[in-house]
Write an enzyme that holds these catalytic residues in place. Structure first.
Site, PDB file in Angstrom:
ATOM      1  N   CYS A  56       7.818   0.402  -0.434  1.00  0.00           N
ATOM      2  CA  CYS A  56       7.825   0.103  -1.866  1.00  0.00           C
ATOM      3  C   CYS A  56       7.195   1.227  -2.676  1.00  0.00           C
ATOM      4  O   CYS A  56       7.755   1.684  -3.663  1.00  0.00           O
ATOM      5  CB  CYS A  56       7.054  -1.194  -2.148  1.00  0.00           C
ATOM      6  SG  CYS A  56       7.961  -2.691  -1.698  1.00  0.00           S
ATOM      7  N   HIS A  57       5.993   1.662  -2.273  1.00  0.00           N
ATOM      8  CA  HIS A  57       5.156   2.456  -3.172  1.00  0.00           C
ATOM      9  C   HIS A  57       5.292   3.973  -3.014  1.00  0.00           C
ATOM     10  O   HIS A  57       4.763   4.719  -3.817  1.00  0.00           O
ATOM     11  CB  HIS A  57       3.703   2.017  -3.038  1.00  0.00           C
ATOM     12  CG  HIS A  57       3.515   0.577  -3.423  1.00  0.00           C
ATOM     13  ND1 HIS A  57       3.674   0.141  -4.719  1.00  0.00           N
ATOM     14  CD2 HIS A  57       3.224  -0.527  -2.693  1.00  0.00           C
ATOM     15  CE1 HIS A  57       3.465  -1.174  -4.771  1.00  0.00           C
ATOM     16  NE2 HIS A  57       3.199  -1.609  -3.554  1.00  0.00           N
TER      17      HIS A  57
ATOM     18  N   ARG B 232      -5.503  -7.617  -3.790  1.00  0.00           N
ATOM     19  CA  ARG B 232      -4.178  -7.028  -4.050  1.00  0.00           C
ATOM     20  C   ARG B 232      -3.467  -6.716  -2.729  1.00  0.00           C
ATOM     21  O   ARG B 232      -2.287  -7.021  -2.549  1.00  0.00           O
ATOM     22  CB  ARG B 232      -4.360  -5.760  -4.890  1.00  0.00           C
ATOM     23  CG  ARG B 232      -3.146  -4.910  -5.118  1.00  0.00           C
ATOM     24  CD  ARG B 232      -2.123  -5.545  -5.997  1.00  0.00           C
ATOM     25  NE  ARG B 232      -1.219  -6.425  -5.280  1.00  0.00           N
ATOM     26  CZ  ARG B 232      -0.193  -7.055  -5.853  1.00  0.00           C
ATOM     27  NH1 ARG B 232       0.035  -6.943  -7.143  1.00  0.00           N
ATOM     28  NH2 ARG B 232       0.590  -7.812  -5.145  1.00  0.00           N
TER      29      ARG B 232
ATOM     30  N   CYS C 179       0.099  -8.209  -1.311  1.00  0.00           N
ATOM     31  CA  CYS C 179       1.218  -7.363  -0.889  1.00  0.00           C
ATOM     32  C   CYS C 179       1.659  -7.727   0.523  1.00  0.00           C
ATOM     33  O   CYS C 179       2.849  -7.877   0.791  1.00  0.00           O
ATOM     34  CB  CYS C 179       0.798  -5.889  -0.896  1.00  0.00           C
ATOM     35  SG  CYS C 179       0.994  -5.071  -2.476  1.00  0.00           S
TER      36      CYS C 179
END
Lengths: 139, 109, 284
Positions: free
Chosen positions: C203-204, C241, C245
């Site tokens: 994703c990142h 967080r 995720c």
């Protein structure tokens, strides 16, 4: 604050809405709230401004502002919420303008409506469609 | 009284006579809508701030009725006319009967 | 056995059905807080990060309304946590009759601390996050009880300590005694987790700027933590967080404060070396 997944789904579905649940008490519709506010008088479109984002990243905190020159009172409605009423602003003698801003909860993509009662007793309205993305991964 | 409720307001310290100034207010409050379920599966009862007012030397600036659709930590921004030196008074009314107040002095120079 | 196959199939189908949507890269904008603190929100990636040339704060991936909210401390609801922590800062707690202020004076004395977190603690012989330093102060110096990782007192205190470093560049050490932790974190970053078989990088790193369903993917930088999330209307920690995720990949997650998350925090923080500290930031 820690939410379980179940709670998150509920919050995600709208800070204040549970579509899957029967609504136990009668929630006044937008039309009813407007009729109460105006006493059934005609509402002109325009003359006031309602500013809201086209896309809200999260329906839980959506900035909105009104600019209603000459208004004594402004009703804000979220027509797609379980309870459509959001807030009523009354401007006093020392109001420096007819502008006010706040942050609101929107359960889903919908129209936000502002109805202003003018000093002369007439009514004006403005509408803004806000797309709510039920977003924000995880957490 | 709801827990950890703390009002904040932002007002300029000085103004010219008759000047219009912008005021911002924020109060820490959960604004429990009454539509959310708790861990036990039962609805969490509604508990919100239902009214906010701002007055200057006893005269009203703005008077707001809040419904559960106002976000957590209610925020307002609005303008006020300052005719003379004096004091702004801000009042928040909680469903539970609590009243939270804050004041800010302003000097007209 | 049969169940496993079915689960595998569901995982595969789900993974295939996740589309990475149209590119709408980082917003072209710049951040100055309170009209005075300039924030570096994009810069050249550190040399040891292979997958990125430029690094961007998550701030660039949010809508304009959210970005504006962070530009003024009064508009940033995360500052409510900072103010709550300021009160706690000077409150005596525990058997030693001390408050944070007894040793550290003003919170401003903590400027720069956040830029180095997490950091290898020589005395303890392990990697330490800000939460761990705070709890050592509480238990060893104040004689007070440790706070839970995601207690509001803890998150508020990390927000206060971050807030006095805003504008300073993140600069965590990745070499020396930190190296094995950094390697562990890097390994995790590129490991696919869960039924959806997604790594952090999928994703990142590979897809930042794209949409995953309605979510505009950032680079997953943590220079803005703790973040005030519009979604929960509350401050959220780095490990919370991470947990969200990993859970979104449909995996069992590690616990906040676990050695795995501490190593991952170091690696992810190092990917943002050079970006300014922003915490408490505002995100969706």
């Amino acid at each position: 604050m820690i939410f379980s997944r179940r709670e998150l789904l509920i919050v995600g579905a709208g800070a204040s809405l549970t579509m899957a649940l029967p609504i136990m008490t009668h929630a006044a519709t937008s039309d009813e709230l407007i009729a109460t506010f105006t006493g059934g008088a005609a509402v002109a479109e325009g003359g006031i401004t309602l500013t809201a984002p086209e896309i809200a990243e999260n329906g839980n905190t959506v900035p909105v502002s009104i600019d209603a020159p000459g208004a004594s009172e402004v009703l804000i409605l979220a027509t797609g919420n379980p309870n459509a009423d959001v807030a009523t602003f009354k401007f006093g003698p020392l109001a420096g303008s007819f502008v006010a801003s706040t942050r609101i909860r929107l359960a889903k993509t919908q129209d936000v409506v502002a109805i202003a009662k003018m000093a002369d007793g007439s009514f004006a309205s403005a509408k803004s469609t806000v797309k709510v993305t039920i977003g924000g991964c995880g957490g | 009284m709801a827990e950890d409720v703390k009002p904040r307001v932002k007002v300029p310290k000085t103004a010219a006579a008759g000047e219009v100034i912008t005021i911002k207010t924020l109060i820490s409050h959960q604004m429990e809508s009454g539509q959310r379920k708790g861990k036990d599966g039962n609805l969490i009862p509604r508990s919100i701030i239902n009214r906010f007012t701002c007055d200057f030397n006893g005269e009203n600036v703005i008077d707001v009725v809040l419904e559960p659709a106002i976000s957590t930590n209610p925020y307002f921004e609005f303008d006020a006319k300052v005719p003379a030196s004096g004091e702004f008074k801000f009042t928040w009314y909680d469903d539970d009967g609590s009243v939270y107040e804050d004041t800010k002095a302003i000097t007209v120079n | 056995m049969k169940n496993q196959k079915i689960l595998g199939l569901i995982g595969l189908t789900a993974a295939c059905s996740i589309g990475f949507g149209a590119i709408a890269g980082p917003a072209d904008d710049s951040l100055v807080i309170n009209g005075e603190t300039e924030i570096v929100t994009k810069t050249t990636a550190p040399a040891y990060i292979d997958g990125l040339s430029e690094i961007y704060s998550g701030w660039h991936f949010r809508e304009a309304d959210t970005r504006v909210m962070q530009a003024d401390d009064f508009d940033n609801p995360g500052m409510l946590g900072v103010e709550a922590a300021k009160d706690v800062w000077s409150e005596v707690d525990g058997s030693e009759g001390k408050a944070c202020a007894s040793c550290h004076d003003d919170p401003a004395s903590m400027a720069g601390v956040r830029t180095q977190m997490p950091k290898f603690n020589e005395a303890k012989g392990t990697m330490y996050t800000m939460e761990m330093y705070i709890n050592d102060c509480r238990t060893e110096r104040m004689g007070a009880e440790a706070w839970g990782w995601d207690d509001s007192d803890m998150i508020n205190m990390t927000a206060l300590i971050s807030s006095v470093s805003r504008g300073l560049p993140m600069s965590v050490a990745v070499d020396g005694p930190a190296a094995p932790f950094w390697e562990q974190g890097k390994e995790m970053y590129y490991t696919r987790y869960g039924q959806l078989e997604l790594s952090c990088a999928n994703c990142h790193e590979d897809n930042y700027g794209n949409y995953i369903r309605a979510d505009h993917l950032s680079q997953g930088q943590i220079n803005g933590f703790p973040v005030y999330r519009l979604k929960s209307a509350d401050l959220s920690s780095i490990h919370n967080r991470f947990k969200g995720c990993i859970r979104d990949t449909r995996a069992e997650t590690f616990k906040p404060g676990s050695p795995e998350f501490i190593a991952l925090e170091l690696y992810v923080a190092s990917r943002g070396n050079g970006l300014s500290v922003e915490g408490p930031s505002v995100r969706n």
